[in-house]
Scaffold this active site. Structure first.
Site, PDB file in Angstrom:
ATOM      1  N   TRP A  78      -2.169   8.554  -2.738  1.00  0.00           N
ATOM      2  CA  TRP A  78      -2.344   8.999  -1.361  1.00  0.00           C
ATOM      3  C   TRP A  78      -1.213   9.909  -0.913  1.00  0.00           C
ATOM      4  O   TRP A  78      -0.059   9.679  -1.215  1.00  0.00           O
ATOM      5  CB  TRP A  78      -2.359   7.793  -0.430  1.00  0.00           C
ATOM      6  CG  TRP A  78      -3.608   6.989  -0.509  1.00  0.00           C
ATOM      7  CD1 TRP A  78      -4.660   7.190  -1.332  1.00  0.00           C
ATOM      8  CD2 TRP A  78      -3.922   5.839   0.280  1.00  0.00           C
ATOM      9  NE1 TRP A  78      -5.616   6.236  -1.113  1.00  0.00           N
ATOM     10  CE2 TRP A  78      -5.197   5.398  -0.132  1.00  0.00           C
ATOM     11  CE3 TRP A  78      -3.257   5.148   1.305  1.00  0.00           C
ATOM     12  CZ2 TRP A  78      -5.810   4.293   0.432  1.00  0.00           C
ATOM     13  CZ3 TRP A  78      -3.876   4.051   1.863  1.00  0.00           C
ATOM     14  CH2 TRP A  78      -5.149   3.626   1.437  1.00  0.00           C
TER      15      TRP A  78
ATOM     16  N   GLU B 123      -5.860  -4.095  -1.235  1.00  0.00           N
ATOM     17  CA  GLU B 123      -6.278  -5.295  -0.499  1.00  0.00           C
ATOM     18  C   GLU B 123      -7.351  -6.096  -1.232  1.00  0.00           C
ATOM     19  O   GLU B 123      -7.664  -7.217  -0.836  1.00  0.00           O
ATOM     20  CB  GLU B 123      -6.835  -4.902   0.879  1.00  0.00           C
ATOM     21  CG  GLU B 123      -5.786  -4.512   1.903  1.00  0.00           C
ATOM     22  CD  GLU B 123      -5.423  -3.032   1.869  1.00  0.00           C
ATOM     23  OE1 GLU B 123      -5.700  -2.385   0.849  1.00  0.00           O
ATOM     24  OE2 GLU B 123      -4.851  -2.541   2.862  1.00  0.00           O
TER      25      GLU B 123
ATOM     26  N   THR C  39       0.866  -1.177   0.000  1.00  0.00           N
ATOM     27  CA  THR C  39       0.000   0.000   0.000  1.00  0.00           C
ATOM     28  C   THR C  39       0.906   1.232   0.000  1.00  0.00           C
ATOM     29  O   THR C  39       2.114   1.127   0.210  1.00  0.00           O
ATOM     30  CB  THR C  39      -0.897   0.031   1.257  1.00  0.00           C
ATOM     31  OG1 THR C  39      -0.036   0.017   2.407  1.00  0.00           O
ATOM     32  CG2 THR C  39      -1.812  -1.173   1.309  1.00  0.00           C
TER      33      THR C  39
ATOM     34  N   LYS D 299      -6.193  12.330  -0.916  1.00  0.00           N
ATOM     35  CA  LYS D 299      -6.118  11.595  -2.183  1.00  0.00           C
ATOM     36  C   LYS D 299      -5.897  12.618  -3.290  1.00  0.00           C
ATOM     37  O   LYS D 299      -6.755  13.438  -3.549  1.00  0.00           O
ATOM     38  CB  LYS D 299      -7.436  10.850  -2.382  1.00  0.00           C
ATOM     39  CG  LYS D 299      -7.379   9.797  -3.428  1.00  0.00           C
ATOM     40  CD  LYS D 299      -7.061   8.450  -2.820  1.00  0.00           C
ATOM     41  CE  LYS D 299      -6.785   7.472  -3.922  1.00  0.00           C
ATOM     42  NZ  LYS D 299      -6.688   6.116  -3.495  1.00  0.00           N
TER      43      LYS D 299
HETATM   44  P1  AMP Z   1      -5.345   1.897  -2.976  1.00  0.00           P
HETATM   45  O1  AMP Z   1      -5.159   0.769  -2.038  1.00  0.00           O
HETATM   46  O2  AMP Z   1      -4.167   2.779  -3.123  1.00  0.00           O
HETATM   47  O3  AMP Z   1      -5.830   1.427  -4.280  1.00  0.00           O
HETATM   48  O4  AMP Z   1      -6.485   2.841  -2.381  1.00  0.00           O
HETATM   49  C1  AMP Z   1      -7.746   2.326  -2.062  1.00  0.00           C
HETATM   50  C2  AMP Z   1      -8.665   3.443  -1.683  1.00  0.00           C
HETATM   51  O5  AMP Z   1      -8.924   4.286  -2.802  1.00  0.00           O
HETATM   52  C3  AMP Z   1     -10.021   2.985  -1.242  1.00  0.00           C
HETATM   53  O6  AMP Z   1     -10.028   2.533   0.094  1.00  0.00           O
HETATM   54  C4  AMP Z   1     -10.833   4.240  -1.444  1.00  0.00           C
HETATM   55  O7  AMP Z   1     -10.675   5.119  -0.358  1.00  0.00           O
HETATM   56  C5  AMP Z   1     -10.204   4.872  -2.654  1.00  0.00           C
HETATM   57  N1  AMP Z   1     -11.035   4.597  -3.838  1.00  0.00           N
HETATM   58  C6  AMP Z   1     -10.821   3.702  -4.799  1.00  0.00           C
HETATM   59  N2  AMP Z   1     -11.794   3.757  -5.729  1.00  0.00           N
HETATM   60  C7  AMP Z   1     -12.652   4.717  -5.327  1.00  0.00           C
HETATM   61  C8  AMP Z   1     -13.868   5.258  -5.836  1.00  0.00           C
HETATM   62  N3  AMP Z   1     -14.403   4.845  -6.978  1.00  0.00           N
HETATM   63  N4  AMP Z   1     -14.482   6.230  -5.126  1.00  0.00           N
HETATM   64  C9  AMP Z   1     -13.962   6.694  -3.973  1.00  0.00           C
HETATM   65  N5  AMP Z   1     -12.808   6.231  -3.446  1.00  0.00           N
HETATM   66  C10 AMP Z   1     -12.165   5.250  -4.114  1.00  0.00           C
END
Ligand code: AMP
Length: 556
Positions: free
Chosen positions: A438, A326, A185, A433
């Protein structure tokens, strides 16, 4: 009483070897295309799969054994794809490394992954050389392309390795539960956490991708997300499973070159975060390029603005999807329910939702007390998920609080409506974000507090039209001291990834605290919304990001 019976079905292991064999035997004419800035180079699956078996043999020659980790520090190109298959085919574990991590995070990720070999792009070798002495497990470095390799010790040339290797004809028989690939992550509250995908989870996720988006061998998939982010969102494996072409834009994700690539290669599917789609849209509109050869856009990683989806609608549906590292990542897709078609009043209501769980993934909404909440579209809780391609733990058992009861706590809060459409409204943590990536507020605060003049620092996300969110730093100085924010920004350079560097700063006498003495970020956001801060802006966001998207100079 009738005797109990057993299933009469075969138990065939679901492995990446199976995906690979399909690609080699059924789809020899499908292509892998790599953009090189001006022109593209292409290879068909028969060539790529042959090179994969050479790479597998070469890695074995270098000492890679089943269970060993092989890191990749690469952009999106054919050689990276070859590693996607060669490593798991050996029973070893592909560990894709995020090229945007800070040096300390990168060293931590490679060491905690225990990578024995790292495959690195020539253009990225300085980043690896800078931390080479801190790497405790790496024995061999394989370089893709010509590079200055000083500081890396003895290196192996990727092409030479393939040339000198005889294709591995007999692939080992693997257990479907074996680890196949690993991603970390982005590292928010602390160090990045590892997620380890199994052959089985990759196989099932690939099938889910094909089922949900009807991928097939007539498709050309433009992969506009980095291959170090959640296995390139699983698209490389899905493309090999169904015979779709893979179009890889290398490091050229900036609007102009990306548009040139898209216009020249005419993908039928494009995949990316909202920022990338925003850039592509602006470039296409400015150039008067019609993108109507695309049949589907898949957008996720952050909330997708409705206006962005609507702007693309005359060309193709840009569909919102939700996922996490995840969750492999596919978890939800926002397609309207039966009976709702374009033109209906509720059409954009459904298209704007975060999504509905795809087959294989279950969702529940949990309240503060741990009890399930109703699906009424109003009640807000934490979204939890489970399924065969959802993680049940993090590498090394860290972050146990994220898993309970067989479910993953996503850290996303939101609502679920009567039909199961989820709307993410916020995050449980205060992560920012930006452009689909992030930014850790805690890490920024930590670094700022290291400055002698800073008494207290808080970082919150503020809306940004282009990037979704950008960080706002709120500072309190020690009595009698003050520092120009531009100097503080300079102070952060090299300590955090460059795209984290904040351009918005505000100075206050004291940062609001909760009754238990924690920073009250809710109050900070409220003050910001009310315009109570005198915000000083330092540089244009675009300048920082253009720099970031351009990537390091000097070839791959
Ligand atoms: P990552 O593990 O870097 O892919 O980040 C995952 C996080 O991205 C999720 O827990 C969400 O907070 C955010 N995320 C992914 N897709 C969306 C979406 N369509 N709308 C809002 N947040 C999203």
């Amino acid at each position: 009483m009738a005797r109990p019976i057993q299933s009469t079905m075969q138990e065939v292991p679901l492995t990446i070897t199976d995906i690979f064999r399909r690609a080699a035997s059924l789809f020899s004419a499908s292509q892998v295309v790599t953009f090189e800035g001006d022109t593209s180079r292409r290879a068909d699956f028969s060539e790529v799969t042959e090179r994969v078996t050479r790479l597998a043999a070469g890695l074995r020659y270098l000492g890679v054994k089943p269970g060993d980790r092989v890191g990749t520090f690469c952009w999106n190109h054919q050689e990276h794809l070859e590693a996607y298959f060669a490593v798991p085919l050996l029973g070893a574990v592909l560990h894709t490394l995020n090229v945007r991590l800070s040096p300390a995070q990168l060293a931590h990720v490679i060491n905690s992954g225990g990578d024995r070999v790292v495959i690195v792009d020539a253009g990225l070798t300085p980043l690896l050389a800078a931390i080479r002495s801190q790497l405790t497990t790496v024995e061999k470095v394989v370089v893709v392309g010509r590079a200055d390799t000083s500081g890396l010790g003895a290196v192996v040339d990727y092409d030479e390795l393939l040339k000198s290797s005889t294709p591995l004809r007999t692939l080992p028989v693997l257990d479907e539960r074996q680890p196949a690939a690993m991603c970390h992550t982005s590292g928010t509250t602390g160090d990045p956490r590892g997620i380890v995908y199994s052959h089985r989870s990759v196989w099932l996720h690939s099938l889910a991708m094909i089922a949900n988006f009807a991928f097939n061998e007539h498709d050309r998939i433009g992969l506009m997300v980095p291959m170090f982010h959640v296995n390139g969102w699983g698209k490389p494996y899905a493309a090999f499973m169904c015979g779709a072409d893979l179009l890889l834009p290398e490091r050229f994700l900036q609007p102009q070159p990306l548009l040139a690539f898209v216009a020249a290669e005419r993908p039928t599917i494009v995949v990316g975060v909202p920022t990338i789609f925003q850039g592509l849209l602006t470039a296409a509109q400015a150039a008067g390029t019609e993108l109507d050869f695309i049949r589907l856009g898949i957008c996720g990683g952050a909330a997708v603005p409705t206006t962005l989806m609507q702007a693309y609608q005359p060309w193709f549906p840009l569909i919102q999807a939700w996922g996490m590292t995840e969750t492999s990542p596919l978890g939800m897709v926002a397609l309207p329910p039966r009976g709702v078609i374009e033109g209906d009043s509720s059409y954009w209501y459904y298209r704007s939702k975060t999504g509905r769980p795809v087959a294989g993934v279950e969702v529940r909404l949990i309240g503060d007390s741990g009890t399930p909440l109703p699906w009424d579209g109003k009640t807000v809780g934490e979204v939890e998920v489970r399924g065969p391609w959802v993680a049940s733990s993090h590498l090394g058992g860290v972050g146990r609080d994220r898993f309970h009861d067989g479910w993953l706590r996503t850290g996303d809060v939101g609502t679920v409506d009567e039909l199961g459409y989820v709307q993410i409204t916020d995050r449980t943590k205060d992560i920012i974000k930006s452009g689909g990536e992030w930014i850790s507020s805690l890490e920024l605060e930590n670094q700022l507090l290291a400055h002698p003049a800073v008494l207290d620092a808080a970082v919150v996300g503020i809306p940004d039209e282009r990037w979704g969110e950008r960080p706002l730093v709120v500072l309190a100085f020690r009595p009698g001291q003050s520092v120009d924010p531009e100097d503080l920004r300079q102070f952060l350079i090299g300590k955090v990834p460059s795209f984290w560097l904040p351009e918005s700063w505000a100075v206050v006498l004291a940062i609001p605290k909760t009754p238990v003495g924690k920073q009250d970020k809710k109050a900070l956001r409220q003050l910001q919304v009310e315009g109570r801060f005198e915000v000083q802006r330092l540089v244009r966001v675009e300048a920082v990001w253009a720099d970031r998207l351009r990537g390091p100079k000097g070839g791959r």
